[in-house]
Write a protein that holds these residues in place. Structure first.
Motif, PDB file in Angstrom:
ATOM      1  N   GLY A   1      42.384  34.092  40.190  1.00  0.00           N
ATOM      2  CA  GLY A   1      43.643  34.245  40.899  1.00  0.00           C
ATOM      3  C   GLY A   1      44.356  35.498  40.443  1.00  0.00           C
ATOM      4  O   GLY A   1      43.818  36.307  39.694  1.00  0.00           O
ATOM      5  N   PRO A   2      45.596  35.685  40.889  1.00  0.00           N
ATOM      6  CA  PRO A   2      46.350  36.851  40.475  1.00  0.00           C
ATOM      7  C   PRO A   2      46.513  36.898  38.973  1.00  0.00           C
ATOM      8  O   PRO A   2      46.629  35.858  38.312  1.00  0.00           O
TER       9      PRO A   2
ATOM     10  N   PHE B   1      51.601  37.289  48.224  1.00  0.00           N
ATOM     11  CA  PHE B   1      51.458  36.670  49.530  1.00  0.00           C
ATOM     12  C   PHE B   1      52.792  36.023  49.912  1.00  0.00           C
ATOM     13  O   PHE B   1      53.182  35.017  49.334  1.00  0.00           O
TER      14      PHE B   1
ATOM     15  N   TYR C   1      45.273  40.329  55.289  1.00  0.00           N
ATOM     16  CA  TYR C   1      46.411  39.848  54.488  1.00  0.00           C
ATOM     17  C   TYR C   1      47.054  38.631  55.148  1.00  0.00           C
ATOM     18  O   TYR C   1      47.315  37.612  54.500  1.00  0.00           O
TER      19      TYR C   1
ATOM     20  N   GLU D   1      50.844  31.389  46.200  1.00  0.00           N
ATOM     21  CA  GLU D   1      49.657  31.751  45.421  1.00  0.00           C
ATOM     22  C   GLU D   1      48.394  31.338  46.164  1.00  0.00           C
ATOM     23  O   GLU D   1      48.290  30.203  46.625  1.00  0.00           O
TER      24      GLU D   1
ATOM     25  N   TRP E   1      47.136  34.933  53.612  1.00  0.00           N
ATOM     26  CA  TRP E   1      48.425  34.262  53.371  1.00  0.00           C
ATOM     27  C   TRP E   1      48.383  32.865  53.979  1.00  0.00           C
ATOM     28  O   TRP E   1      48.815  31.891  53.350  1.00  0.00           O
TER      29      TRP E   1
ATOM     30  N   TYR F   1      37.128  38.954  51.098  1.00  0.00           N
ATOM     31  CA  TYR F   1      37.966  38.617  49.937  1.00  0.00           C
ATOM     32  C   TYR F   1      37.156  37.816  48.911  1.00  0.00           C
ATOM     33  O   TYR F   1      37.108  38.165  47.719  1.00  0.00           O
TER      34      TYR F   1
ATOM     35  N   ILE G   1      42.144  43.487  49.859  1.00  0.00           N
ATOM     36  CA  ILE G   1      43.205  42.540  49.488  1.00  0.00           C
ATOM     37  C   ILE G   1      42.871  41.863  48.166  1.00  0.00           C
ATOM     38  O   ILE G   1      43.758  41.633  47.323  1.00  0.00           O
ATOM     39  N   TYR G   2      41.589  41.540  47.956  1.00  0.00           N
ATOM     40  CA  TYR G   2      41.214  40.946  46.673  1.00  0.00           C
ATOM     41  C   TYR G   2      41.520  41.894  45.515  1.00  0.00           C
ATOM     42  O   TYR G   2      42.075  41.479  44.490  1.00  0.00           O
TER      43      TYR G   2
ATOM     44  N   ARG H   1      45.115  41.972  44.512  1.00  0.00           N
ATOM     45  CA  ARG H   1      45.758  40.705  44.172  1.00  0.00           C
ATOM     46  C   ARG H   1      46.622  40.898  42.936  1.00  0.00           C
ATOM     47  O   ARG H   1      46.273  41.619  42.012  1.00  0.00           O
ATOM     48  N   GLY H   2      47.762  40.260  42.909  1.00  0.00           N
ATOM     49  CA  GLY H   2      48.674  40.406  41.787  1.00  0.00           C
ATOM     50  C   GLY H   2      49.597  41.598  41.927  1.00  0.00           C
ATOM     51  O   GLY H   2      50.640  41.643  41.274  1.00  0.00           O
TER      52      GLY H   2
ATOM     53  N   SER I   1      57.084  33.821  47.988  1.00  0.00           N
ATOM     54  CA  SER I   1      55.674  34.098  47.717  1.00  0.00           C
ATOM     55  C   SER I   1      54.876  32.810  47.550  1.00  0.00           C
ATOM     56  O   SER I   1      55.394  31.781  47.135  1.00  0.00           O
TER      57      SER I   1
END
Length: 408
Positions: free
Chosen positions: A12-13, A260, A293, A31, A297, A86, A251-252, A255-256, A29
């Protein structure tokens, strides 16, 4: 479609606070959790969109609704490639190349080959018998059943009919008009595998962004560039689909850094619509990262039943829907109207998709994960110097085995 790989468990982020600019955009936002997300449900919905869209064509009612001269089925395929980009980019960046290749092949090929065999030796004989009153000549009439399986086994679909079937249907001569995209999805797997062998691509999203720009530009310039490739159809389709895969990968890698949020997702959709409207051909490809994106999301916020999260039947739906539609069309079901035709297709395809997942896909993925995991005692891991056994994992627990289907 990617077509259609199972949920990849990717990091994850990064933990910690967002950068100030990202924090300012982080209102509302969500996750995209590596496990607790709605991507399986979203992919199932996209597979059903393809099924429904094919309902128009296979019942003789045209292409169905269009957006920018593109039917909903193709837009759904674009969505598959964005999600796949992604997840697969995350898989490649967190797995050794050999493990990555084994997992990708295990996900695509076994169920694909079983579907080919089922089409050649179950669906086609039934249709042939129904039309011809027997099976005389079925095994030797071009395209022969064996040649259908052998010729298509490499993912690149070379033949769509089996012994001339299906016939007496609104869309004759094709048993699986969905499988064509799997070849290009696997090419995308290989492309991201190669790119991520380069340290620059692994460390900096700029290089992936530049690759995306180059491919999107090639897609727009295809009318001019095609003669230089002798109008090679693989180049045309890859330039059409690869931007969505790279958009998801981008987008991957960001991330962070970019949260989103629904305002950003809405803005991404609005800007995408403007780009598609103002671009004369290839606008969707130019807007691919923005569309990716928005789709991701939605995957972050879409409620997903635990049953669907643990069991990904979207691939089975994608590969079996078309032959099911053609078989029941052979018996004239399309004459009932598109709604009952599609409803019966969904019911029958669902049974085959569940069987494919439980009998073929999940067991093969578990086996692939098992053979690519080096099992050592926990005590040895505890005694090892930090980082010295980076690629070695402890023997999986029962719980880990139960989660294996979501870790390929």
């Amino acid at each position: 479609m990617s077509a259609a790989s199972p949920l990849e468990v990717v990091p994850g982020p990064p933990r910690g606070r967002l950068r100030p600019a990202a924090a300012a955009l982080g209102w509302g936002s969500a996750e995209l959790h590596p496990r607790r997300n709605g991507l399986n449900l979203l992919r199932l919905i996209l597979a059903l969109v393809v099924l429904v869209n094919h309902g128009w064509t296979l019942s003789g009612n045209g292409e169905g609704p269009l957006i920018d001269d593109t039917n909903f089925g193709r837009w759904a395929v674009y969505g598959f490639f964005a999600i796949s980009g992604y997840l697969i980019t995350g898989s490649r960046l967190t797995k050794p190349l050999s493990t990555y290749i084994v997992h990708r092949a295990a996900r695509i090929f076994p169920a694909f080959l079983v579907c080919l065999i089922a089409t050649a030796f179950v669906f086609a004989p039934i249709a042939y018998w129904y039309v011809n009153g027997g099976l005389d000549g079925f095994m030797t009439t071009p395209t022969t059943p064996l040649n259908y399986v052998i010729g298509n086994a490499g993912l690149r679909v070379a033949a769509y009919d089996v012994a001339g079937t299906p016939t007496a249907v609104p869309y004759p001569g094709a048993w699986n008009g969905s499988m064509w995209s799997l070849y290009y999805e696997f090419l995308c797997y290989l492309i991201i595998a190669g790119l991520c062998c380069l340290r620059a691509f692994r460390r900096n999203a700029v290089w992936l962004a530049l690759t995306f720009v180059a491919v999107a530009a090639l897609n727009i310039a295809m009318p001019t560039a095609a003669p230089y490739t002798q109008n090679n159809i693989d180049v045309v389709f890859l330039a059409n689909l690869l931007p969505f895969f790279l958009g998801g990968g981008l987008i991957y890698m960001l991330r962070g850094k970019i949260p989103f949020t629904w305002p950003l997702a809405l803005a991404a959709l609005v800007v995408s619509a403007v780009i598609v409207k103002l671009t004369d051909g290839g606008g969707a490809q130019v807007a691919a990262p923005l569309l990716a994106y928005a789709i991701l999301w939605l995957g972050a916020v879409l409620p997903c039943p635990d049953l669907i999260r643990r069991h990904d039947v979207s691939y089975g739906v994608y590969i079996y829907a078309f032959p099911v539609q053609q078989l029941i069309a052979t018996f004239g079901v399309y004459r009932w109207g598109i709604v009952p035709y599609v409803a019966l297709t969904i019911a029958l395809t669902g049974v085959l998709a569940i069987a494919s997942w439980l009998v073929i896909e999940r067991p093969v993925m578990r086996r692939a994960r098992a053979i690519t995991t080096i099992r050592v005692p926990d005590a040895l891991l505890a005694a090892a110097a930090p980082g010295s056994l980076a690629e070695i994992q402890p023997a999986p627990t029962v719980a880990a085995e139960q989660r294996a289907a979501q870790t390929v």
